[in-house]
Design an enzyme around this catalytic site. Structure first.
Site, PDB file in Angstrom:
ATOM      1  N   LYS A 140       0.828  -1.214   0.000  1.00 42.01           N
ATOM      2  CA  LYS A 140       0.000   0.000   0.000  1.00 42.01           C
ATOM      3  C   LYS A 140       0.860   1.260   0.000  1.00 42.01           C
ATOM      4  CE  LYS A 140      -1.711   1.602   4.048  1.00 42.01           C
ATOM      5  NZ  LYS A 140      -1.447   3.011   4.397  1.00 42.01           N
ATOM      6  N   ASN A 141       1.854   1.297   0.887  1.00 42.56           N
ATOM      7  CA  ASN A 141       2.609   2.544   1.046  1.00 42.56           C
ATOM      8  C   ASN A 141       3.626   2.772  -0.071  1.00 42.56           C
ATOM      9  OD1 ASN A 141       1.068   3.105   3.244  1.00 42.56           O
ATOM     10  ND2 ASN A 141       2.616   2.543   4.765  1.00 42.56           N
ATOM     11  N   ILE A 196       7.770   7.048  16.726  1.00 44.61           N
ATOM     12  CA  ILE A 196       7.423   7.732  15.473  1.00 44.61           C
ATOM     13  C   ILE A 196       6.157   8.576  15.639  1.00 44.61           C
ATOM     14  CG2 ILE A 196       6.972   7.463  12.989  1.00 44.61           C
ATOM     15  CD1 ILE A 196       9.762   6.487  13.762  1.00 44.61           C
ATOM     16  N   ASP A 248       4.411   0.668  11.927  1.00 47.70           N
ATOM     17  CA  ASP A 248       3.209   0.041  11.367  1.00 47.70           C
ATOM     18  C   ASP A 248       3.030  -1.419  11.797  1.00 47.70           C
ATOM     19  OD1 ASP A 248       2.665   2.421  10.123  1.00 47.70           O
ATOM     20  OD2 ASP A 248       3.405   1.810   8.151  1.00 47.70           O
ATOM     21  N   ARG A 292      -8.738  -0.515   4.313  1.00 49.27           N
ATOM     22  CA  ARG A 292      -7.867   0.528   3.761  1.00 49.27           C
ATOM     23  C   ARG A 292      -6.499  -0.054   3.412  1.00 49.27           C
ATOM     24  NH1 ARG A 292      -6.500   4.815   7.545  1.00 49.27           N
ATOM     25  NH2 ARG A 292      -5.143   5.131   5.780  1.00 49.27           N
ATOM     26  N   ARG A 330       0.853  14.573  12.892  1.00 43.99           N
ATOM     27  CA  ARG A 330       1.121  14.447  11.465  1.00 43.99           C
ATOM     28  C   ARG A 330       1.282  15.775  10.716  1.00 43.99           C
ATOM     29  NH1 ARG A 330      -1.291   9.017   9.172  1.00 43.99           N
ATOM     30  NH2 ARG A 330       0.813   9.042   8.316  1.00 43.99           N
ATOM     31  N   PRO A 331       2.262  16.565  11.127  1.00 39.66           N
ATOM     32  CA  PRO A 331       2.521  17.832  10.434  1.00 39.66           C
ATOM     33  C   PRO A 331       3.141  17.596   9.054  1.00 39.66           C
ATOM     34  CG  PRO A 331       4.236  17.404  12.052  1.00 39.66           C
ATOM     35  CD  PRO A 331       3.233  16.293  12.199  1.00 39.66           C
ATOM     36  N   ILE A 332       3.169  18.652   8.212  1.00 37.96           N
ATOM     37  CA  ILE A 332       3.828  18.512   6.902  1.00 37.96           C
ATOM     38  C   ILE A 332       4.918  19.582   6.727  1.00 37.96           C
ATOM     39  CG2 ILE A 332       1.925  17.359   5.711  1.00 37.96           C
ATOM     40  CD1 ILE A 332       1.365  20.171   4.385  1.00 37.96           C
ATOM     41  N   ARG A 376      -4.730  10.732   4.536  1.00 39.70           N
ATOM     42  CA  ARG A 376      -3.480  11.424   4.826  1.00 39.70           C
ATOM     43  C   ARG A 376      -2.432  11.186   3.733  1.00 39.70           C
ATOM     44  NH1 ARG A 376       0.624  13.045   5.869  1.00 39.70           N
ATOM     45  NH2 ARG A 376       1.400  14.380   7.516  1.00 39.70           N
ATOM     46  N   CYS A 408      -4.464  13.067  12.939  1.00 35.33           N
ATOM     47  CA  CYS A 408      -5.303  11.884  12.820  1.00 35.33           C
ATOM     48  C   CYS A 408      -5.139  11.091  14.108  1.00 35.33           C
ATOM     49  CB  CYS A 408      -4.960  11.068  11.575  1.00 35.33           C
ATOM     50  SG  CYS A 408      -3.457  10.113  11.710  1.00 35.33           S
TER      51      CYS A 408
HETATM   52  N1  EPU Z   1       6.863  14.524  10.578  1.00 37.50           N
HETATM   53  C1  EPU Z   1       7.134  15.840  10.856  1.00 37.50           C
HETATM   54  N2  EPU Z   1       7.029  16.746   9.854  1.00 37.50           N
HETATM   55  C2  EPU Z   1       6.678  16.403   8.587  1.00 37.50           C
HETATM   56  C3  EPU Z   1       6.408  15.047   8.301  1.00 37.50           C
HETATM   57  C4  EPU Z   1       6.518  14.131   9.322  1.00 37.50           C
HETATM   58  O1  EPU Z   1       7.455  16.198  11.987  1.00 37.50           O
HETATM   59  O2  EPU Z   1       6.622  17.281   7.719  1.00 37.50           O
HETATM   60  C5  EPU Z   1       6.957  13.543  11.646  1.00 37.50           C
HETATM   61  C6  EPU Z   1       5.630  12.821  11.895  1.00 37.50           C
HETATM   62  O3  EPU Z   1       4.789  13.567  12.743  1.00 37.50           O
HETATM   63  C7  EPU Z   1       6.087  11.531  12.494  1.00 37.50           C
HETATM   64  C8  EPU Z   1       7.368  11.243  11.743  1.00 37.50           C
HETATM   65  O4  EPU Z   1       7.821  12.501  11.220  1.00 37.50           O
HETATM   66  O5  EPU Z   1       6.386  11.734  13.846  1.00 37.50           O
HETATM   67  C9  EPU Z   1       7.294  10.243  10.632  1.00 37.50           C
HETATM   68  O6  EPU Z   1       6.233  10.553   9.746  1.00 37.50           O
HETATM   69  P1  EPU Z   1       6.316  10.273   8.197  1.00 37.50           P
HETATM   70  O7  EPU Z   1       6.272  11.568   7.481  1.00 37.50           O
HETATM   71  O8  EPU Z   1       7.457   9.355   7.886  1.00 37.50           O
HETATM   72  O9  EPU Z   1       4.926   9.506   7.946  1.00 37.50           O
HETATM   73  P2  EPU Z   1       4.116   9.538   6.603  1.00 37.50           P
HETATM   74  O10 EPU Z   1       5.067   9.609   5.474  1.00 37.50           O
HETATM   75  O11 EPU Z   1       3.024  10.526   6.691  1.00 37.50           O
HETATM   76  C10 EPU Z   1       4.141   6.969   6.099  1.00 37.50           C
HETATM   77  C11 EPU Z   1       3.146   5.862   6.002  1.00 37.50           C
HETATM   78  C12 EPU Z   1       2.613   5.525   7.390  1.00 37.50           C
HETATM   79  C13 EPU Z   1       3.799   5.124   8.281  1.00 37.50           C
HETATM   80  C14 EPU Z   1       4.836   6.257   8.311  1.00 37.50           C
HETATM   81  C15 EPU Z   1       6.077   5.926   9.102  1.00 37.50           C
HETATM   82  C16 EPU Z   1       2.164   6.140   3.815  1.00 37.50           C
HETATM   83  C17 EPU Z   1       0.958   6.417   3.005  1.00 37.50           C
HETATM   84  N3  EPU Z   1       2.050   6.239   5.139  1.00 37.50           N
HETATM   85  O12 EPU Z   1       3.444   8.098   6.627  1.00 37.50           O
HETATM   86  O13 EPU Z   1       1.765   4.396   7.223  1.00 37.50           O
HETATM   87  O14 EPU Z   1       3.358   4.855   9.581  1.00 37.50           O
HETATM   88  O15 EPU Z   1       5.222   6.582   6.957  1.00 37.50           O
HETATM   89  O16 EPU Z   1       6.688   4.801   8.590  1.00 37.50           O
HETATM   90  O17 EPU Z   1       3.204   5.794   3.290  1.00 37.50           O
HETATM   91  C18 EPU Z   1       0.080   2.869   7.811  1.00 37.50           C
HETATM   92  O18 EPU Z   1       0.318   2.263   6.757  1.00 37.50           O
HETATM   93  O19 EPU Z   1      -0.663   2.381   8.716  1.00 37.50           O
HETATM   94  C19 EPU Z   1       0.675   4.177   8.035  1.00 37.50           C
HETATM   95  C20 EPU Z   1       0.219   5.044   8.949  1.00 37.50           C
END
Ligand code: EPU
Length: 420
Positions: A22-23, A328, A306, A398, A120-122, A91, A115
């Site tokens: 999925k990811n 995480i 995960d 999902r 989950r900031p960007i 997300r 969530c």
């Molecule tokens: N973070 C920040 N700033 C950002 C982005 C992230 O501080 O701009 C922080 C997050 O808050 C978190 C950490 O960095 O504490 C890691 O987040 P990451 O950005 O790596 O997560 P993501 O890319 O949004 C993907 C997967 C998630 C998985 C995470 C970590 C997808 C669609 N989602 O999310 O998958 O948990 O990486 O490996 O690829 C799941 O499949 O159940 C799932 C939640």
């Protein structure tokens, strides 16, 4: 709404074929926006998140055709902005930003917000895109990134929890069409990032270093259509491996990548589970009594967040004290109170869960709160005495393809019923 009704206590035995990840498939589908030529992606799992990404691409103007386990996307002409609220619903759809910015020099998406698993900031996605020359504006719940010109840059994407998976994906995708060389330091090393980079390279991008913390991208003028087969889902594989251990069974995972699963397989070995590898098959067999283990979730190649909830279900069945620390996502413990309804003894202290395992679990109605929490409840239900009803099974749909059918094939007594 549907639920899964599980009559527990049956050891799971047999073969299960692991679906595409999925990811990996979500950012790869988004990457098809980078070219006006058709792309074909194979081994696409039939999941509601994947269908939703298909709807987003369609909304943006692409033609999206699912055929068997492939999807053909042709983004001949697309729009980069509009009055829509897509990202809030899923997300993962934030990863359309990078390709829209790369191809159209403009991306407007609604801010995802938090969530159930954390804030989950960007900020890191935006920092990366700004480093390439994008102007970022946040207004009325939307984020707008625009650029007259994107220029390669050296940038650092490390954050409070280490790297960011989709942040790396977004910057990687935008940088493929920037002028000059981009170097991402502290890039995410997850296999899903490597798979995305392979697809982008097949489209004509020039990326090296994916899978390491330093990724180098030499921008090109345009990308072309490509075909790609998605990697196996290491989290789905981990979930069935843990289910084999929890039910005292023996499962062979087919089409799996053990080389993507070292942290999980190593911890399972520490619990006393036997693991045999033969090519793309991994056999997981419970070997008598389980041992407690301590786990800390970390970015790849550490133990994946995960698979944390599923492992907690296993530790609840394991005599002794285990400590699981979540590094995480700050509130990814929603499964704890539901596992307690089945009889698990778990206390939360800060980022850690202390599991006093080995108490017998007995079936009860429980509520799924997110994807991986649901998987943990299914594992606990499969091992518990009596009947467990896991409500809100749409969370599972999902991210797990045909989970109830796959479990039945392994001997589980599971049916899908309307929620009462
Ligand atoms: N973070 C920040 N700033 C950002 C982005 C992230 O501080 O701009 C922080 C997050 O808050 C978190 C950490 O960095 O504490 C890691 O987040 P990451 O950005 O790596 O997560 P993501 O890319 O949004 C993907 C997967 C998630 C998985 C995470 C970590 C997808 C669609 N989602 O999310 O998958 O948990 O990486 O490996 O690829 C799941 O499949 O159940 C799932 C939640």
């Amino acid at each position: 709404m549907e639920s899964l009704l599980i009559k527990g206590g049956v050891p799971l035995c047999g073969d299960v074929t692991i679906s595409g990840a999925k990811n990996a498939v979500l950012p790869i589908m988004a990457a098809t926006l980078l070219t006006d030529e058709p792309c074909v992606i194979r081994r696409v799992p039939n999941l509601s998140d994947v269908k939703f990404m298909g709807q987003i691409l369609t909304w943006l103007g692409a033609s999206v055709k699912f055929e068997g386990d492939s999807v053909r996307v042709h983004a001949r002409k697309i729009k980069g902005a509009g009055d829509y609220d897509l990202v809030r619903k899923m997300r993962g759809s934030i990863c359309i930003m990078g390709p829209l910015l790369g191809r159209l020099r403009k991306a407007v998406v609604s801010l995802p917000g938090g969530c159930v698993i954390g804030a989950r900031p960007i900020n890191l996605h935006l920092k990366g895109m700004a480093a390439l020359g994008a102007k970022i504006k946040i207004q009325s719940g939307y984020v707008e990134a625009t650029a007259k010109k994107l220029s390669g840059a050296a940038l650092f994407l490390g954050g409070r929890a280490g790297s960011t998976v989709l942040g790396t994906a977004n910057v990687l995708m935008a940088a493929t069409l920037a002028e000059g060389v981009t170097i991402i330091e502290s890039a995410a090393c997850e296999p899903e990032v490597v798979d995305l980079a392979s697809f982008l390279n097949a489209m004509g991008a020039k990326i090296t270093g994916a899978g390491s913390p330093t990724i180098t991208i030499t921008g090109v003028k345009e990308l072309h259509g490509a075909e790609h087969t998605v990697i196996p889902d290491r989290i789905e594989a981990a979930t069935y491996a843990i289910a084999a251990a929890a039910t005292n069974g023996e499962i062979t995972l087919r089409n799996a990548r053990a080389d993507h699963m070292h942290a999980v397989l190593d911890k399972l070995k520490d619990t006393g589970v036997k693991i045999d590898r033969a090519g793309s098959a991994i056999t997981v067999r419970r070997n008598g009594k389980l041992q407690p283990v301590d786990i800390t979730t970390l970015p790849y190649a550490g133990f994946p967040t995960d698979a944390q909830a599923q492992m907690m279900a296993l530790m609840a069945l394991t005599p002794g004290i285990s400590i699981i620390t979540e590094r995480i996502f700050e509130s990814r413990f929603m499964h704890v109170s539901e596992l307690a309804r089945l009889g698990a003894d778990i206390e939360i202290e800060g980022p850690s869960a202390i599991i006093k395992g080995g108490k017998p679990l007995s079936g009860a109605p429980v509520m799924a709160s997110d994807l991986r929490a649901s998987a943990a409840l299914v594992i606990a239900g499969l091992a518990a005495r009596g009947t467990t009803q896991v409500n809100r099974v749409y969370h599972l749909d999902r991210g797990y393809e045909n989970m109830d059918a796959k479990l039945r094939k392994l001997g589980a007594r599971v049916e899908r019923v309307e929620e009462t």
